[in-house]
Design an enzyme around this catalytic site. Structure first.
Site, PDB file in Angstrom:
ATOM      1  N   HIS A   1       0.822  -1.207   0.000  1.00  0.00           N
ATOM      2  CA  HIS A   1       0.000   0.000   0.000  1.00  0.00           C
ATOM      3  C   HIS A   1       0.861   1.264   0.000  1.00  0.00           C
ATOM      4  CE1 HIS A   1      -3.812   2.135   0.727  1.00  0.00           C
ATOM      5  NE2 HIS A   1      -3.085   2.954   1.480  1.00  0.00           N
TER       6      HIS A   1
ATOM      7  N   HIS B   1       3.041   6.104  -1.802  1.00  0.00           N
ATOM      8  CA  HIS B   1       3.716   7.214  -1.134  1.00  0.00           C
ATOM      9  C   HIS B   1       5.235   7.090  -1.197  1.00  0.00           C
ATOM     10  CE1 HIS B   1      -0.141   8.545   0.451  1.00  0.00           C
ATOM     11  NE2 HIS B   1      -0.360   7.320   0.900  1.00  0.00           N
TER      12      HIS B   1
ATOM     13  N   LYS C   1      -4.867  10.410  -8.686  1.00  0.00           N
ATOM     14  CA  LYS C   1      -4.706  10.620  -7.244  1.00  0.00           C
ATOM     15  C   LYS C   1      -4.805  12.129  -7.002  1.00  0.00           C
ATOM     16  CE  LYS C   1      -2.981   9.164  -3.044  1.00  0.00           C
ATOM     17  NZ  LYS C   1      -3.317   7.999  -2.245  1.00  0.00           N
TER      18      LYS C   1
END
Length: 348
Positions: A215, A231, A276
Site C-alpha cells: 500500500h 507514497h 490521485k
C-alpha cells in the site's frame, strides 16, 4: 442595592469554566454608552478566551520523536542529494479534483523527475533489493496476492539489508529502550515482517489482497476507480520513467511554494488512467529511513489512526499512520512547511 451592605450594586465578574462573564447591576449615573462599552469588553474577553482555546487545540511538535528522526536523517547514507543525485521540476500548482475523476487539467507539462542517478540506486543494497519487490504485487485490491518462493526470498533479503543499516539499528535501539521491541534481532525482524509484509484483507469478501508495504511503497487501485496508497518517490520515478504515471502538479497552500530541494512533496498525478487528487511522499530518502520512521510511530502508539507533528531537517510535517490490526494499513508524510519557514514565522 446589596442586601448585606445596603450599598449600590457594583459590577461583578463571575468565572464560569474557562469563560469570563461580566454581570452589571444598576449603577447610579450609568449611561447606555457605558453599558454598551461594558458589553463590548465582555465580548472581547470571550473572543480572547475562544482564540486562545483554538491555539491550545493545535497539536504541539513532538520533540522527542523529532530528535530521534533527525538522528535517523543524519544516519541515512543512502539518501539521494537534490541537485546532485536527482533533479525535480515542481512546475504548476494542481487544481482541486474530486476522488474518482479520471480526466484532470495538467499543470506540469514535464515529468517531475528530470534526472536520477540510477547507478547510486543500483549500488545501494537496500534500494536495489527494494526495487526488486515492486513488481511482486497485484495492483488492484480485491485480487488475492499469490506469493512465490522467489518473492519470499526477495522480501527476506530486503529485510536483512535494512537491518544492517545504521538507520534501522538506531531505530531498533530506540524501540528497545521504550520496551516496544525485543533486543533479539530475529524477533525484531519478525516484528518488521508482521508490520510491513503480513497479508490481510483490504477489500471485503476478497482474498488476502494487501499489505502495508504494498500500500505505502507500491500503490494500489480500488474498484477500478481510484488510487490508494502510493507514497514512495522511487516507485514514482520508475513508473513515470516507464510512462505509466503522469505528474499533474504540486499541492500546497497559496503562500507555500515547494522548492527543488524539498524533502517532502504533496502531489497530484495519474497512474494507469486513474487520478490521485492529493498524494504525498518523501523525496530522495532511502526505504530504510521511511520504514524506520513509520515503524516507530506505529509501535509508539496504539490508536487506530495516529498523527504526529515533527520537525525533520528543514521541514515541518505531520506523519500519519493508520493500523490494520497488528499490521500497517497506511503511512505517509504531510508537508506543512519547508526550508525552515515554520521557524522564521514563529520567531516573527
Amino acid at each position: 442595592m446589596d442586601v448585606k451592605t445596603g450599598l449600590p450594586m457594583r459590577s461583578q465578574r463571575t468565572s464560569v469554566g474557562s469563560e469570563v462573564l461580566l454581570e452589571t447591576g444598576n449603577i447610579p449615573g450609568s449611561t447606555p454608552l457605558l453599558s454598551e462599552l461594558k458589553e463590548f469588553c465582555g465580548v472581547l474577553v470571550l473572543l480572547t478566551v475562544f482564540l486562545s482555546g483554538l491555539d491550545a487545540s493545535r497539536p504541539a511538535v513532538n520533540q522527542e520523536l523529532s530528535n530521534i528522526f533527525n538522528e535517523l536523517w543524519r544516519l541515512d547514507v543512502n539518501r539521494m542529494t537534490p541537485g546532485i543525485d536527482y533533479n525535480i521540476s515542481v512546475q504548476g500548482r494542481a487544481g482541486y479534483v474530486n476522488q474518482g475523476i479520471h480526466v484532470v487539467r495538467d499543470y506540469a507539462s514535464q515529468p517531475l523527475f528530470s534526472n536520477v542517478n540510477e547507478n547510486k540506486l543500483k549500488n545501494a543494497t537496500t534500494i536495489s533489493r527494494f526495487i526488486r519487490l515492486l513488481d511482486n504485487y497485484e495492483r488492484s485490491t480485491g485480487v488475492a496476492e499469490q506469493v512465490t518462493t522467489e518473492e519470499l526470498a526477495e522480501m527476506n533479503l530486503f529485510l536483512d539489508a535494512v537491518l544492517q543499516t545504521e538507520v534501522m539499528k538506531r531505530a531498533h535501539k530506540y524501540l528497545v529502550s521504550k520496551g516496544k521491541s525485543s533486543s533479539n534481532l530475529i524477533h525484531f525482524k519478525n516484528q518488521l515482517r508482521l508490520i510491513w509484509f503480513h497479508l490481510y484483507h483490504r477489500q471485503r469478501n476478497a482474498g488476502l489482497d494487501s499489505s502495508g508495504f504494498e500500500h505505502v511503497f507500491v500503490g494500489e487501485t480500488k474498484s477500478g476507480a481510484e488510487i490508494v496508497g502510493f507514497h514512495n518517490w522511487i516507485q514514482f520515478y520508475l513508473q513515470e520513467k516507464n510512462r505509466h504515471l503522469d505528474y499533474k502538479g504540486y499541492k500546497a497552500r497559496d503562500l507555500d511554494l515547494p522548492d527543488q530541494d524539498d524533502h517532502v512533496l504533496n502531489l497530484q498525478f495519474s497512474w494507469h488512467g486513474l487520478v490521485k487528487p492529493v498524494g504525498s511522499a518523501f523525496i530522495g530518502t532511502s526505504p530504510e529511513f521511511e520504514m524506520a520512521l513509520f515503524t516507530i510511530v506505529f509501535l509508539m502508539n496504539t490508536e487506530r489512526s495516529t498523527t504526529v507533528l515533527v520537525n525533520i531537517d528543514q521541514c515541518q510535517m505531520e506523519l500519519v499512520v493508520i493500523r490494520h490490526g497488528r499490521s500497517l494499513g497506511t503511512a505517509y508524510p504531510k508537508l506543512l512547511s519547508s526550508n525552515s519557514r515554520h521557524v522564521r514565522q514563529h520567531s516573527h
